[in-house]
Write a protein that holds these residues in place. Structure first.
Motif, PDB file in Angstrom:
ATOM      1  N   ILE A   1      10.907  -5.751   1.397  1.00 45.23           N
ATOM      2  CA  ILE A   1       9.906  -5.281   2.363  1.00 45.23           C
ATOM      3  C   ILE A   1       8.745  -6.289   2.439  1.00 45.23           C
ATOM      4  N   ALA A   2       8.327  -6.787   1.260  1.00 51.39           N
ATOM      5  CA  ALA A   2       7.239  -7.777   1.243  1.00 51.39           C
ATOM      6  C   ALA A   2       7.657  -9.052   1.981  1.00 51.39           C
ATOM      7  N   ILE A   3       8.907  -9.447   1.821  1.00 52.96           N
ATOM      8  CA  ILE A   3       9.403 -10.643   2.525  1.00 52.96           C
ATOM      9  C   ILE A   3       9.449 -10.374   4.033  1.00 52.96           C
ATOM     10  N   ALA A   4       9.899  -9.175   4.401  1.00 54.58           N
ATOM     11  CA  ALA A   4       9.959  -8.817   5.830  1.00 54.58           C
ATOM     12  C   ALA A   4       8.569  -8.849   6.456  1.00 54.58           C
ATOM     13  N   ARG A   5       7.573  -8.390   5.694  1.00 58.14           N
ATOM     14  CA  ARG A   5       6.202  -8.399   6.209  1.00 58.14           C
ATOM     15  C   ARG A   5       5.738  -9.831   6.473  1.00 58.14           C
ATOM     16  N   ALA A   6       6.083 -10.735   5.562  1.00 56.72           N
ATOM     17  CA  ALA A   6       5.739 -12.147   5.768  1.00 56.72           C
ATOM     18  C   ALA A   6       6.477 -12.708   6.980  1.00 56.72           C
ATOM     19  N   LEU A   7       7.775 -12.396   7.080  1.00 57.16           N
ATOM     20  CA  LEU A   7       8.602 -12.971   8.145  1.00 57.16           C
ATOM     21  C   LEU A   7       8.216 -12.466   9.528  1.00 57.16           C
ATOM     22  N   ALA A   8       7.685 -11.240   9.596  1.00 57.02           N
ATOM     23  CA  ALA A   8       7.287 -10.679  10.891  1.00 57.02           C
ATOM     24  C   ALA A   8       6.242 -11.569  11.564  1.00 57.02           C
ATOM     25  N   LEU A   9       5.505 -12.330  10.767  1.00 59.56           N
ATOM     26  CA  LEU A   9       4.472 -13.229  11.295  1.00 59.56           C
ATOM     27  C   LEU A   9       5.040 -14.572  11.747  1.00 59.56           C
TER      28      LEU A   9
ATOM     29  N   ASN B   1       0.840  -1.189   0.000  1.00 58.05           N
ATOM     30  CA  ASN B   1       0.000   0.000   0.000  1.00 58.05           C
ATOM     31  C   ASN B   1       0.887   1.255   0.000  1.00 58.05           C
ATOM     32  N   PRO B   2       0.776   2.081  -1.063  1.00 53.52           N
ATOM     33  CA  PRO B   2       1.709   3.211  -1.197  1.00 53.52           C
ATOM     34  C   PRO B   2       1.561   4.268  -0.108  1.00 53.52           C
ATOM     35  N   ARG B   3       0.422   4.268   0.575  1.00 49.63           N
ATOM     36  CA  ARG B   3       0.204   5.301   1.591  1.00 49.63           C
ATOM     37  C   ARG B   3       0.833   4.952   2.938  1.00 49.63           C
ATOM     38  N   ARG B   4       1.274   3.690   3.072  1.00 48.37           N
ATOM     39  CA  ARG B   4       1.810   3.272   4.367  1.00 48.37           C
ATOM     40  C   ARG B   4       3.333   3.393   4.412  1.00 48.37           C
ATOM     41  N   THR B   5       3.852   3.611   5.598  1.00 41.76           N
ATOM     42  CA  THR B   5       5.313   3.589   5.765  1.00 41.76           C
ATOM     43  C   THR B   5       5.769   2.133   5.862  1.00 41.76           C
ATOM     44  N   VAL B   6       7.064   1.941   5.696  1.00 34.98           N
ATOM     45  CA  VAL B   6       7.640   0.588   5.789  1.00 34.98           C
ATOM     46  C   VAL B   6       7.307  -0.039   7.140  1.00 34.98           C
ATOM     47  N   ARG B   7       7.431   0.759   8.167  1.00 37.09           N
ATOM     48  CA  ARG B   7       7.129   0.248   9.508  1.00 37.09           C
ATOM     49  C   ARG B   7       5.684  -0.261   9.576  1.00 37.09           C
ATOM     50  N   GLU B   8       4.748   0.534   9.027  1.00 37.27           N
ATOM     51  CA  GLU B   8       3.334   0.138   9.043  1.00 37.27           C
ATOM     52  C   GLU B   8       3.098  -1.096   8.169  1.00 37.27           C
ATOM     53  N   LEU B   9       3.765  -1.119   7.007  1.00 32.85           N
ATOM     54  CA  LEU B   9       3.583  -2.245   6.088  1.00 32.85           C
ATOM     55  C   LEU B   9       4.027  -3.558   6.720  1.00 32.85           C
ATOM     56  N   VAL B  10       5.190  -3.538   7.338  1.00 37.97           N
ATOM     57  CA  VAL B  10       5.724  -4.771   7.908  1.00 37.97           C
ATOM     58  C   VAL B  10       4.901  -5.205   9.121  1.00 37.97           C
ATOM     59  N   ALA B  11       4.259  -4.210   9.773  1.00 37.59           N
ATOM     60  CA  ALA B  11       3.422  -4.526  10.942  1.00 37.59           C
ATOM     61  C   ALA B  11       2.016  -4.983  10.549  1.00 37.59           C
ATOM     62  N   GLU B  12       1.663  -4.833   9.249  1.00 44.75           N
ATOM     63  CA  GLU B  12       0.281  -5.091   8.809  1.00 44.75           C
ATOM     64  C   GLU B  12      -0.266  -6.441   9.280  1.00 44.75           C
ATOM     65  N   GLY B  13       0.501  -7.489   9.025  1.00 44.36           N
ATOM     66  CA  GLY B  13       0.045  -8.835   9.389  1.00 44.36           C
ATOM     67  C   GLY B  13      -0.137  -8.994  10.882  1.00 44.36           C
ATOM     68  N   LEU B  14       0.726  -8.325  11.640  1.00 37.83           N
ATOM     69  CA  LEU B  14       0.659  -8.452  13.100  1.00 37.83           C
ATOM     70  C   LEU B  14      -0.573  -7.732  13.664  1.00 37.83           C
ATOM     71  N   ARG B  15      -1.055  -6.734  12.910  1.00 35.52           N
ATOM     72  CA  ARG B  15      -2.313  -6.078  13.328  1.00 35.52           C
ATOM     73  C   ARG B  15      -3.495  -7.000  13.038  1.00 35.52           C
TER      74      ARG B  15
ATOM     75  N   GLN C   1      -2.496 -12.536  17.586  1.00 30.82           N
ATOM     76  CA  GLN C   1      -1.998 -13.737  18.292  1.00 30.82           C
ATOM     77  C   GLN C   1      -0.582 -14.104  17.867  1.00 30.82           C
ATOM     78  N   ARG C   2      -0.099 -13.508  16.738  1.00 29.44           N
ATOM     79  CA  ARG C   2       1.269 -13.785  16.300  1.00 29.44           C
ATOM     80  C   ARG C   2       2.276 -12.817  16.908  1.00 29.44           C
ATOM     81  N   VAL C   3       1.794 -11.897  17.720  1.00 33.87           N
ATOM     82  CA  VAL C   3       2.721 -10.988  18.405  1.00 33.87           C
ATOM     83  C   VAL C   3       3.225 -11.711  19.649  1.00 33.87           C
ATOM     84  N   THR C   4       4.425 -12.283  19.555  1.00 39.04           N
ATOM     85  CA  THR C   4       4.983 -13.042  20.671  1.00 39.04           C
ATOM     86  C   THR C   4       5.971 -12.195  21.457  1.00 39.04           C
ATOM     87  N   ASP C   5       6.430 -11.116  20.815  1.00 35.04           N
ATOM     88  CA  ASP C   5       7.326 -10.166  21.481  1.00 35.04           C
ATOM     89  C   ASP C   5       6.574  -8.837  21.497  1.00 35.04           C
TER      90      ASP C   5
END
Ligand code: ADP
Ligand code: ADP
Length: 239
Positions: free
Chosen positions: A156-164, A98-112, A116-120
């Protein structure tokens, strides 16, 4: 041991001109920790197969076993619970960000979506995800996708997947849209991830050279059927 087992999978597309048989009775397993490369020319059914395994497209017949689950018979909600385990990256990385989101927001998307995948903490998992793809959150966290190259967007897309913290990473032509010099770096990255994170990879490409680069085993699709499945060293051995 098999992490995924696909049994006699059939996918047909009804169209005005008749039924298209995209996947016609495909069976294979994916072993824990391996990289399975799936190769085939354009139209051989690779994308359809991946999308069907992930329940992103309806299945006409067959079964997909993942652990104790049979994915084709799960409800939408049950499938939703499993999605973080089974992450996918696609050919066009920019389209998936999503072009409107920052990298931080993008990578956090799945965790939002899957708290339950937020272990830290979200911040820590975002940092680790970006770390795994050699991006520094302090340098890139506040930037937006349009200021990045295609290769960086794929990172960035890979990082978003890996964050989960997924179990399986499905890669659908992940380097086909990238410059050749960048391709090698993303392929190295995928190889490295599989070694350092306990990750199983299913890697689809029309390019045999690319598949050779990353795969432990290679499966060839032709007209929606498996016509070869062999260890990479055997597959690429001189005749
Ligand atoms: P690829 O070969 O990389 O899968 P395509 O250009 O074949 O890309 O397909 C792009 C999109 O169009 C995909 O979502 C695919 O499912 C869809 N598509 C492909 N072939 C057809 C078709 N005959 N009718 C309708 N949609 C199609
Ligand atoms: P590949 O990924 O190997 O290029 P696809 O899975 O995209 O193969 O396509 C397999 C076959 O299914 C092709 O004949 C394609 O045209 C057809 N197809 C793909 N998506 C659709 C769709 N949404 N509707 C109709 N036909 C499709």
């Amino acid at each position: 041991t098999a992490l995924l087992r696909i049994d006699d999978l059939v996918v047909e597309y009804p169209t005005a001109g008749g039924t298209i048989h995209a996947v016609s009775g495909v069976s294979f397993d994916v072993r824990r920790g391996e990289t399975l490369g799936i190769v085939g020319e354009s139209g051989s059914g690779k994308s359809t197969l991946l999308r069907a395994v992930l329940r992103l497209t309806p299945v006409t017949g067959g079964a997909v076993h993942y652990g104790d689950h049979e994915l084709t018979s799960l409800t939408g909600e049950e499938m939703r619970q499993l999605r973080p385990d089974l992450q996918m990256i696609i050919q066009d990385p920019i389209a998936s960000l999503n072009p409107r989101r920052t990298v931080r927001e993008l990578v956090a998307e799945g965790l939002r979506i899957w708290p339950q995948r937020v272990t830290d903490t979200v911040d820590e998992q975002v940092r680790r995800g970006l770390d795994a793809v050699s991006l520094d959150v302090d340098l890139v966290g506040d930037r937006r996708p349009k200021s990045f190259s295609g290769g960086q967007c794929q990172r960035i897309a890979i990082a978003r997947a890996l964050a989960l913290q997924p179990r399986v990473l499905f890669c659908d032509e992940p380097v086909s849209a990238l410059d050749v010099s960048v391709q090698a770096r993303i392929l190295n990255l995928i190889r490295e991830l599989r070694r350092t994170l306990d990750l199983t990879v299913v890697f689809v490409s029309h390019d045999l050279g690319v598949v050779k680069n990353v795969s432990d085993r290679v499966m060839v699709l032709y007209l929606g059927r498996v016509c070869e499945l062999a260890p990479a060293e055997q597959f690429f051995a001189a005749p």
